[in-house]
Scaffold this active site. Structure first.
Site, PDB file in Angstrom:
ATOM      1  N   ASP A  11       0.855  -1.189   0.000  1.00 46.48           N
ATOM      2  CA  ASP A  11       0.000   0.000   0.000  1.00 46.48           C
ATOM      3  C   ASP A  11       0.894   1.242   0.000  1.00 46.48           C
ATOM      4  O   ASP A  11       1.695   1.440   0.917  1.00 46.48           O
ATOM      5  CB  ASP A  11      -0.874  -0.022   1.271  1.00 46.48           C
ATOM      6  CG  ASP A  11      -1.822   1.156   1.337  1.00 46.48           C
ATOM      7  OD1 ASP A  11      -2.811   1.075   2.072  1.00 46.48           O
ATOM      8  OD2 ASP A  11      -1.585   2.155   0.634  1.00 46.48           O
ATOM      9  N   ILE A  12       0.750   2.061  -1.001  1.00 44.97           N
ATOM     10  CA  ILE A  12       1.638   3.235  -1.138  1.00 44.97           C
ATOM     11  C   ILE A  12       1.452   4.197   0.033  1.00 44.97           C
ATOM     12  O   ILE A  12       2.382   4.918   0.404  1.00 44.97           O
ATOM     13  CB  ILE A  12       1.410   3.936  -2.484  1.00 44.97           C
ATOM     14  CG1 ILE A  12       2.606   4.847  -2.818  1.00 44.97           C
ATOM     15  CG2 ILE A  12       0.097   4.704  -2.518  1.00 44.97           C
ATOM     16  CD1 ILE A  12       2.699   5.262  -4.247  1.00 44.97           C
ATOM     17  N   ASN A  17      -6.342  13.196 -10.377  1.00 40.98           N
ATOM     18  CA  ASN A  17      -6.993  13.670 -11.608  1.00 40.98           C
ATOM     19  C   ASN A  17      -6.808  15.181 -11.628  1.00 40.98           C
ATOM     20  O   ASN A  17      -6.357  15.779 -10.661  1.00 40.98           O
ATOM     21  CB  ASN A  17      -8.477  13.277 -11.665  1.00 40.98           C
ATOM     22  CG  ASN A  17      -9.281  13.893 -10.544  1.00 40.98           C
ATOM     23  OD1 ASN A  17      -9.339  15.107 -10.400  1.00 40.98           O
ATOM     24  ND2 ASN A  17      -9.860  13.058  -9.719  1.00 40.98           N
ATOM     25  N   VAL A  68      -5.627   5.114  -5.701  1.00 33.82           N
ATOM     26  CA  VAL A  68      -4.510   5.706  -4.929  1.00 33.82           C
ATOM     27  C   VAL A  68      -4.937   7.060  -4.363  1.00 33.82           C
ATOM     28  O   VAL A  68      -4.711   7.364  -3.187  1.00 33.82           O
ATOM     29  CB  VAL A  68      -3.271   5.898  -5.850  1.00 33.82           C
ATOM     30  CG1 VAL A  68      -2.202   6.718  -5.164  1.00 33.82           C
ATOM     31  CG2 VAL A  68      -2.728   4.548  -6.287  1.00 33.82           C
ATOM     32  N   ASP A  69      -5.601   7.842  -5.186  1.00 37.23           N
ATOM     33  CA  ASP A  69      -6.033   9.197  -4.807  1.00 37.23           C
ATOM     34  C   ASP A  69      -6.912   9.122  -3.549  1.00 37.23           C
ATOM     35  O   ASP A  69      -6.709   9.827  -2.561  1.00 37.23           O
ATOM     36  CB  ASP A  69      -6.824   9.786  -5.984  1.00 37.23           C
ATOM     37  CG  ASP A  69      -6.854  11.308  -5.988  1.00 37.23           C
ATOM     38  OD1 ASP A  69      -7.485  11.879  -6.884  1.00 37.23           O
ATOM     39  OD2 ASP A  69      -6.242  11.917  -5.089  1.00 37.23           O
ATOM     40  N   SER A  84      -2.004   5.471 -14.028  1.00 38.60           N
ATOM     41  CA  SER A  84      -2.921   5.243 -15.158  1.00 38.60           C
ATOM     42  C   SER A  84      -3.359   3.800 -15.353  1.00 38.60           C
ATOM     43  O   SER A  84      -4.139   3.524 -16.269  1.00 38.60           O
ATOM     44  CB  SER A  84      -2.317   5.756 -16.485  1.00 38.60           C
ATOM     45  OG  SER A  84      -2.326   7.165 -16.502  1.00 38.60           O
ATOM     46  N   GLY A  97      -5.135   1.881 -13.340  1.00 34.35           N
ATOM     47  CA  GLY A  97      -6.383   1.505 -12.651  1.00 34.35           C
ATOM     48  C   GLY A  97      -7.558   2.085 -13.399  1.00 34.35           C
ATOM     49  O   GLY A  97      -7.865   1.693 -14.535  1.00 34.35           O
TER      50      GLY A  97
END
Ligand code: APR
Length: 170
Positions: free
Chosen positions: A9-10, A23, A32-33, A121, A123
Site C-alpha cells: 500500500d503506497i 486527476n 490511490v487518490d 494510469s 487503474g
C-alpha cells in the site's frame, strides 16, 4: 538512483515523497487518490484547494506534477501527478512518461531522497499494466535526478510481476 519494487500500500511507505495518481481537479477520487486523501487527512485536500485557487485554476494538466504536504502519511510530501487515460487509438505514452519525469523534477526541487510511485494510469484510467510498467521503469531509469531511491509500490502480484519484467528487460 536505486529502483526498487514492493508489493503493498503506497500510503504506508516511509519515504520523503509519495506520488499520487490524481486527476486534474486535484480534489480527490478513488484508487490511490482516495487512499492518500483518506489516510493523509484533510490537510492534503486543503493545500490542493489552494493550488486550484492560485496556480491551477483550470486544474493540473495531464503529465504535470505538483507537491503538497503529506498530512498524516508517514512521508513528508505528496507529489500529485495526472496520468493520461488510456486510448487504443492515440499514443499517449509521452504523457505517461511525463508524469514520472515531472514527479522526479518536483522531488529534486523538494530535496526528496526517496520517492514512492504507484503504477500511474493502470487503474481507473485503464492503461495495460505491462506497457505502463515499461514506460514507468524506462522513464525513471533515463531521468537524471538527485533522488536516491525510486520505489514502485504495486498493489497486486500481477502488477509486481509486470514491473519485475520491465526491470529485467529494460
Ligand atoms: N497503493 C498502491 N497502489 C494502489 C493503491 C494503493 N493504496 N490503490 C490502488 N492502487 C493501484 C491500482 O491497482 C492501479 O494499479 O494503483 C494503480 C493506479 O490506479 P488508480 O488509483 O485507479 O489511478 P489511475 O489509473 O491513474 O486513475 C486515476 O482514478 O482515483 C482516481 O482521482 C483519480 O481520477 C483519477 C483516476
Amino acid at each position: 538512483m536505486r529502483i526498487t519494487l514492493l508489493q503493498g500500500d503506497i500510503t504506508a511507505q516511509r519515504v520523503d515523497a509519495v506520488v499520487n495518481a490524481a486527476n486534474s481537479s486535484l480534489l480527490g477520487g478513488g484508487g490511490v487518490d482516495g487512499a492518500i486523501h483518506r489516510r493523509g487527512g484533510p490537510a492534503i485536500l486543503e493545500e490542493c484547494r489552494k493550488l486550484r485557487a492560485s496556480h491551477y485554476g483550470r486544474g493540473l494538466p495531464t503529465g504535470q506534477a505538483v507537491a503538497t504536504t503529506a498530512g498524516e502519511l508517514p512521508a513528508r510530501w505528496v507529489i500529485h501527478t495526472v496520468g493520461p487515460v488510456y486510448s487504443a487509438g492515440e499514443d499517449r505514452s509521452e504523457l505517461l512518461a511525463s508524469c514520472y519525469r515531472e514527479s522526479l523534477r518536483v522531488a529534486d526541487e523538494l530535496g526528496a531522497a526517496s520517492v514512492a510511485f504507484p503504477a500511474v494510469s493502470t487503474g481507473i484510467f485503464g492503461w495495460p499494466m505491462d506497457d505502463a510498467a515499461r514506460i514507468a521503469v524506462g522513464t525513471v531509469r533515463a531521468t537524471p535526478a538527485r533522488v536516491e531511491e525510486a520505489r514502485f509500490v504495486l498493489f497486486t502480484a500481477d502488477a509486481y510481476a509486470a514491473f519485475e519484467r520491465a526491470l529485467v528487460t529494460g
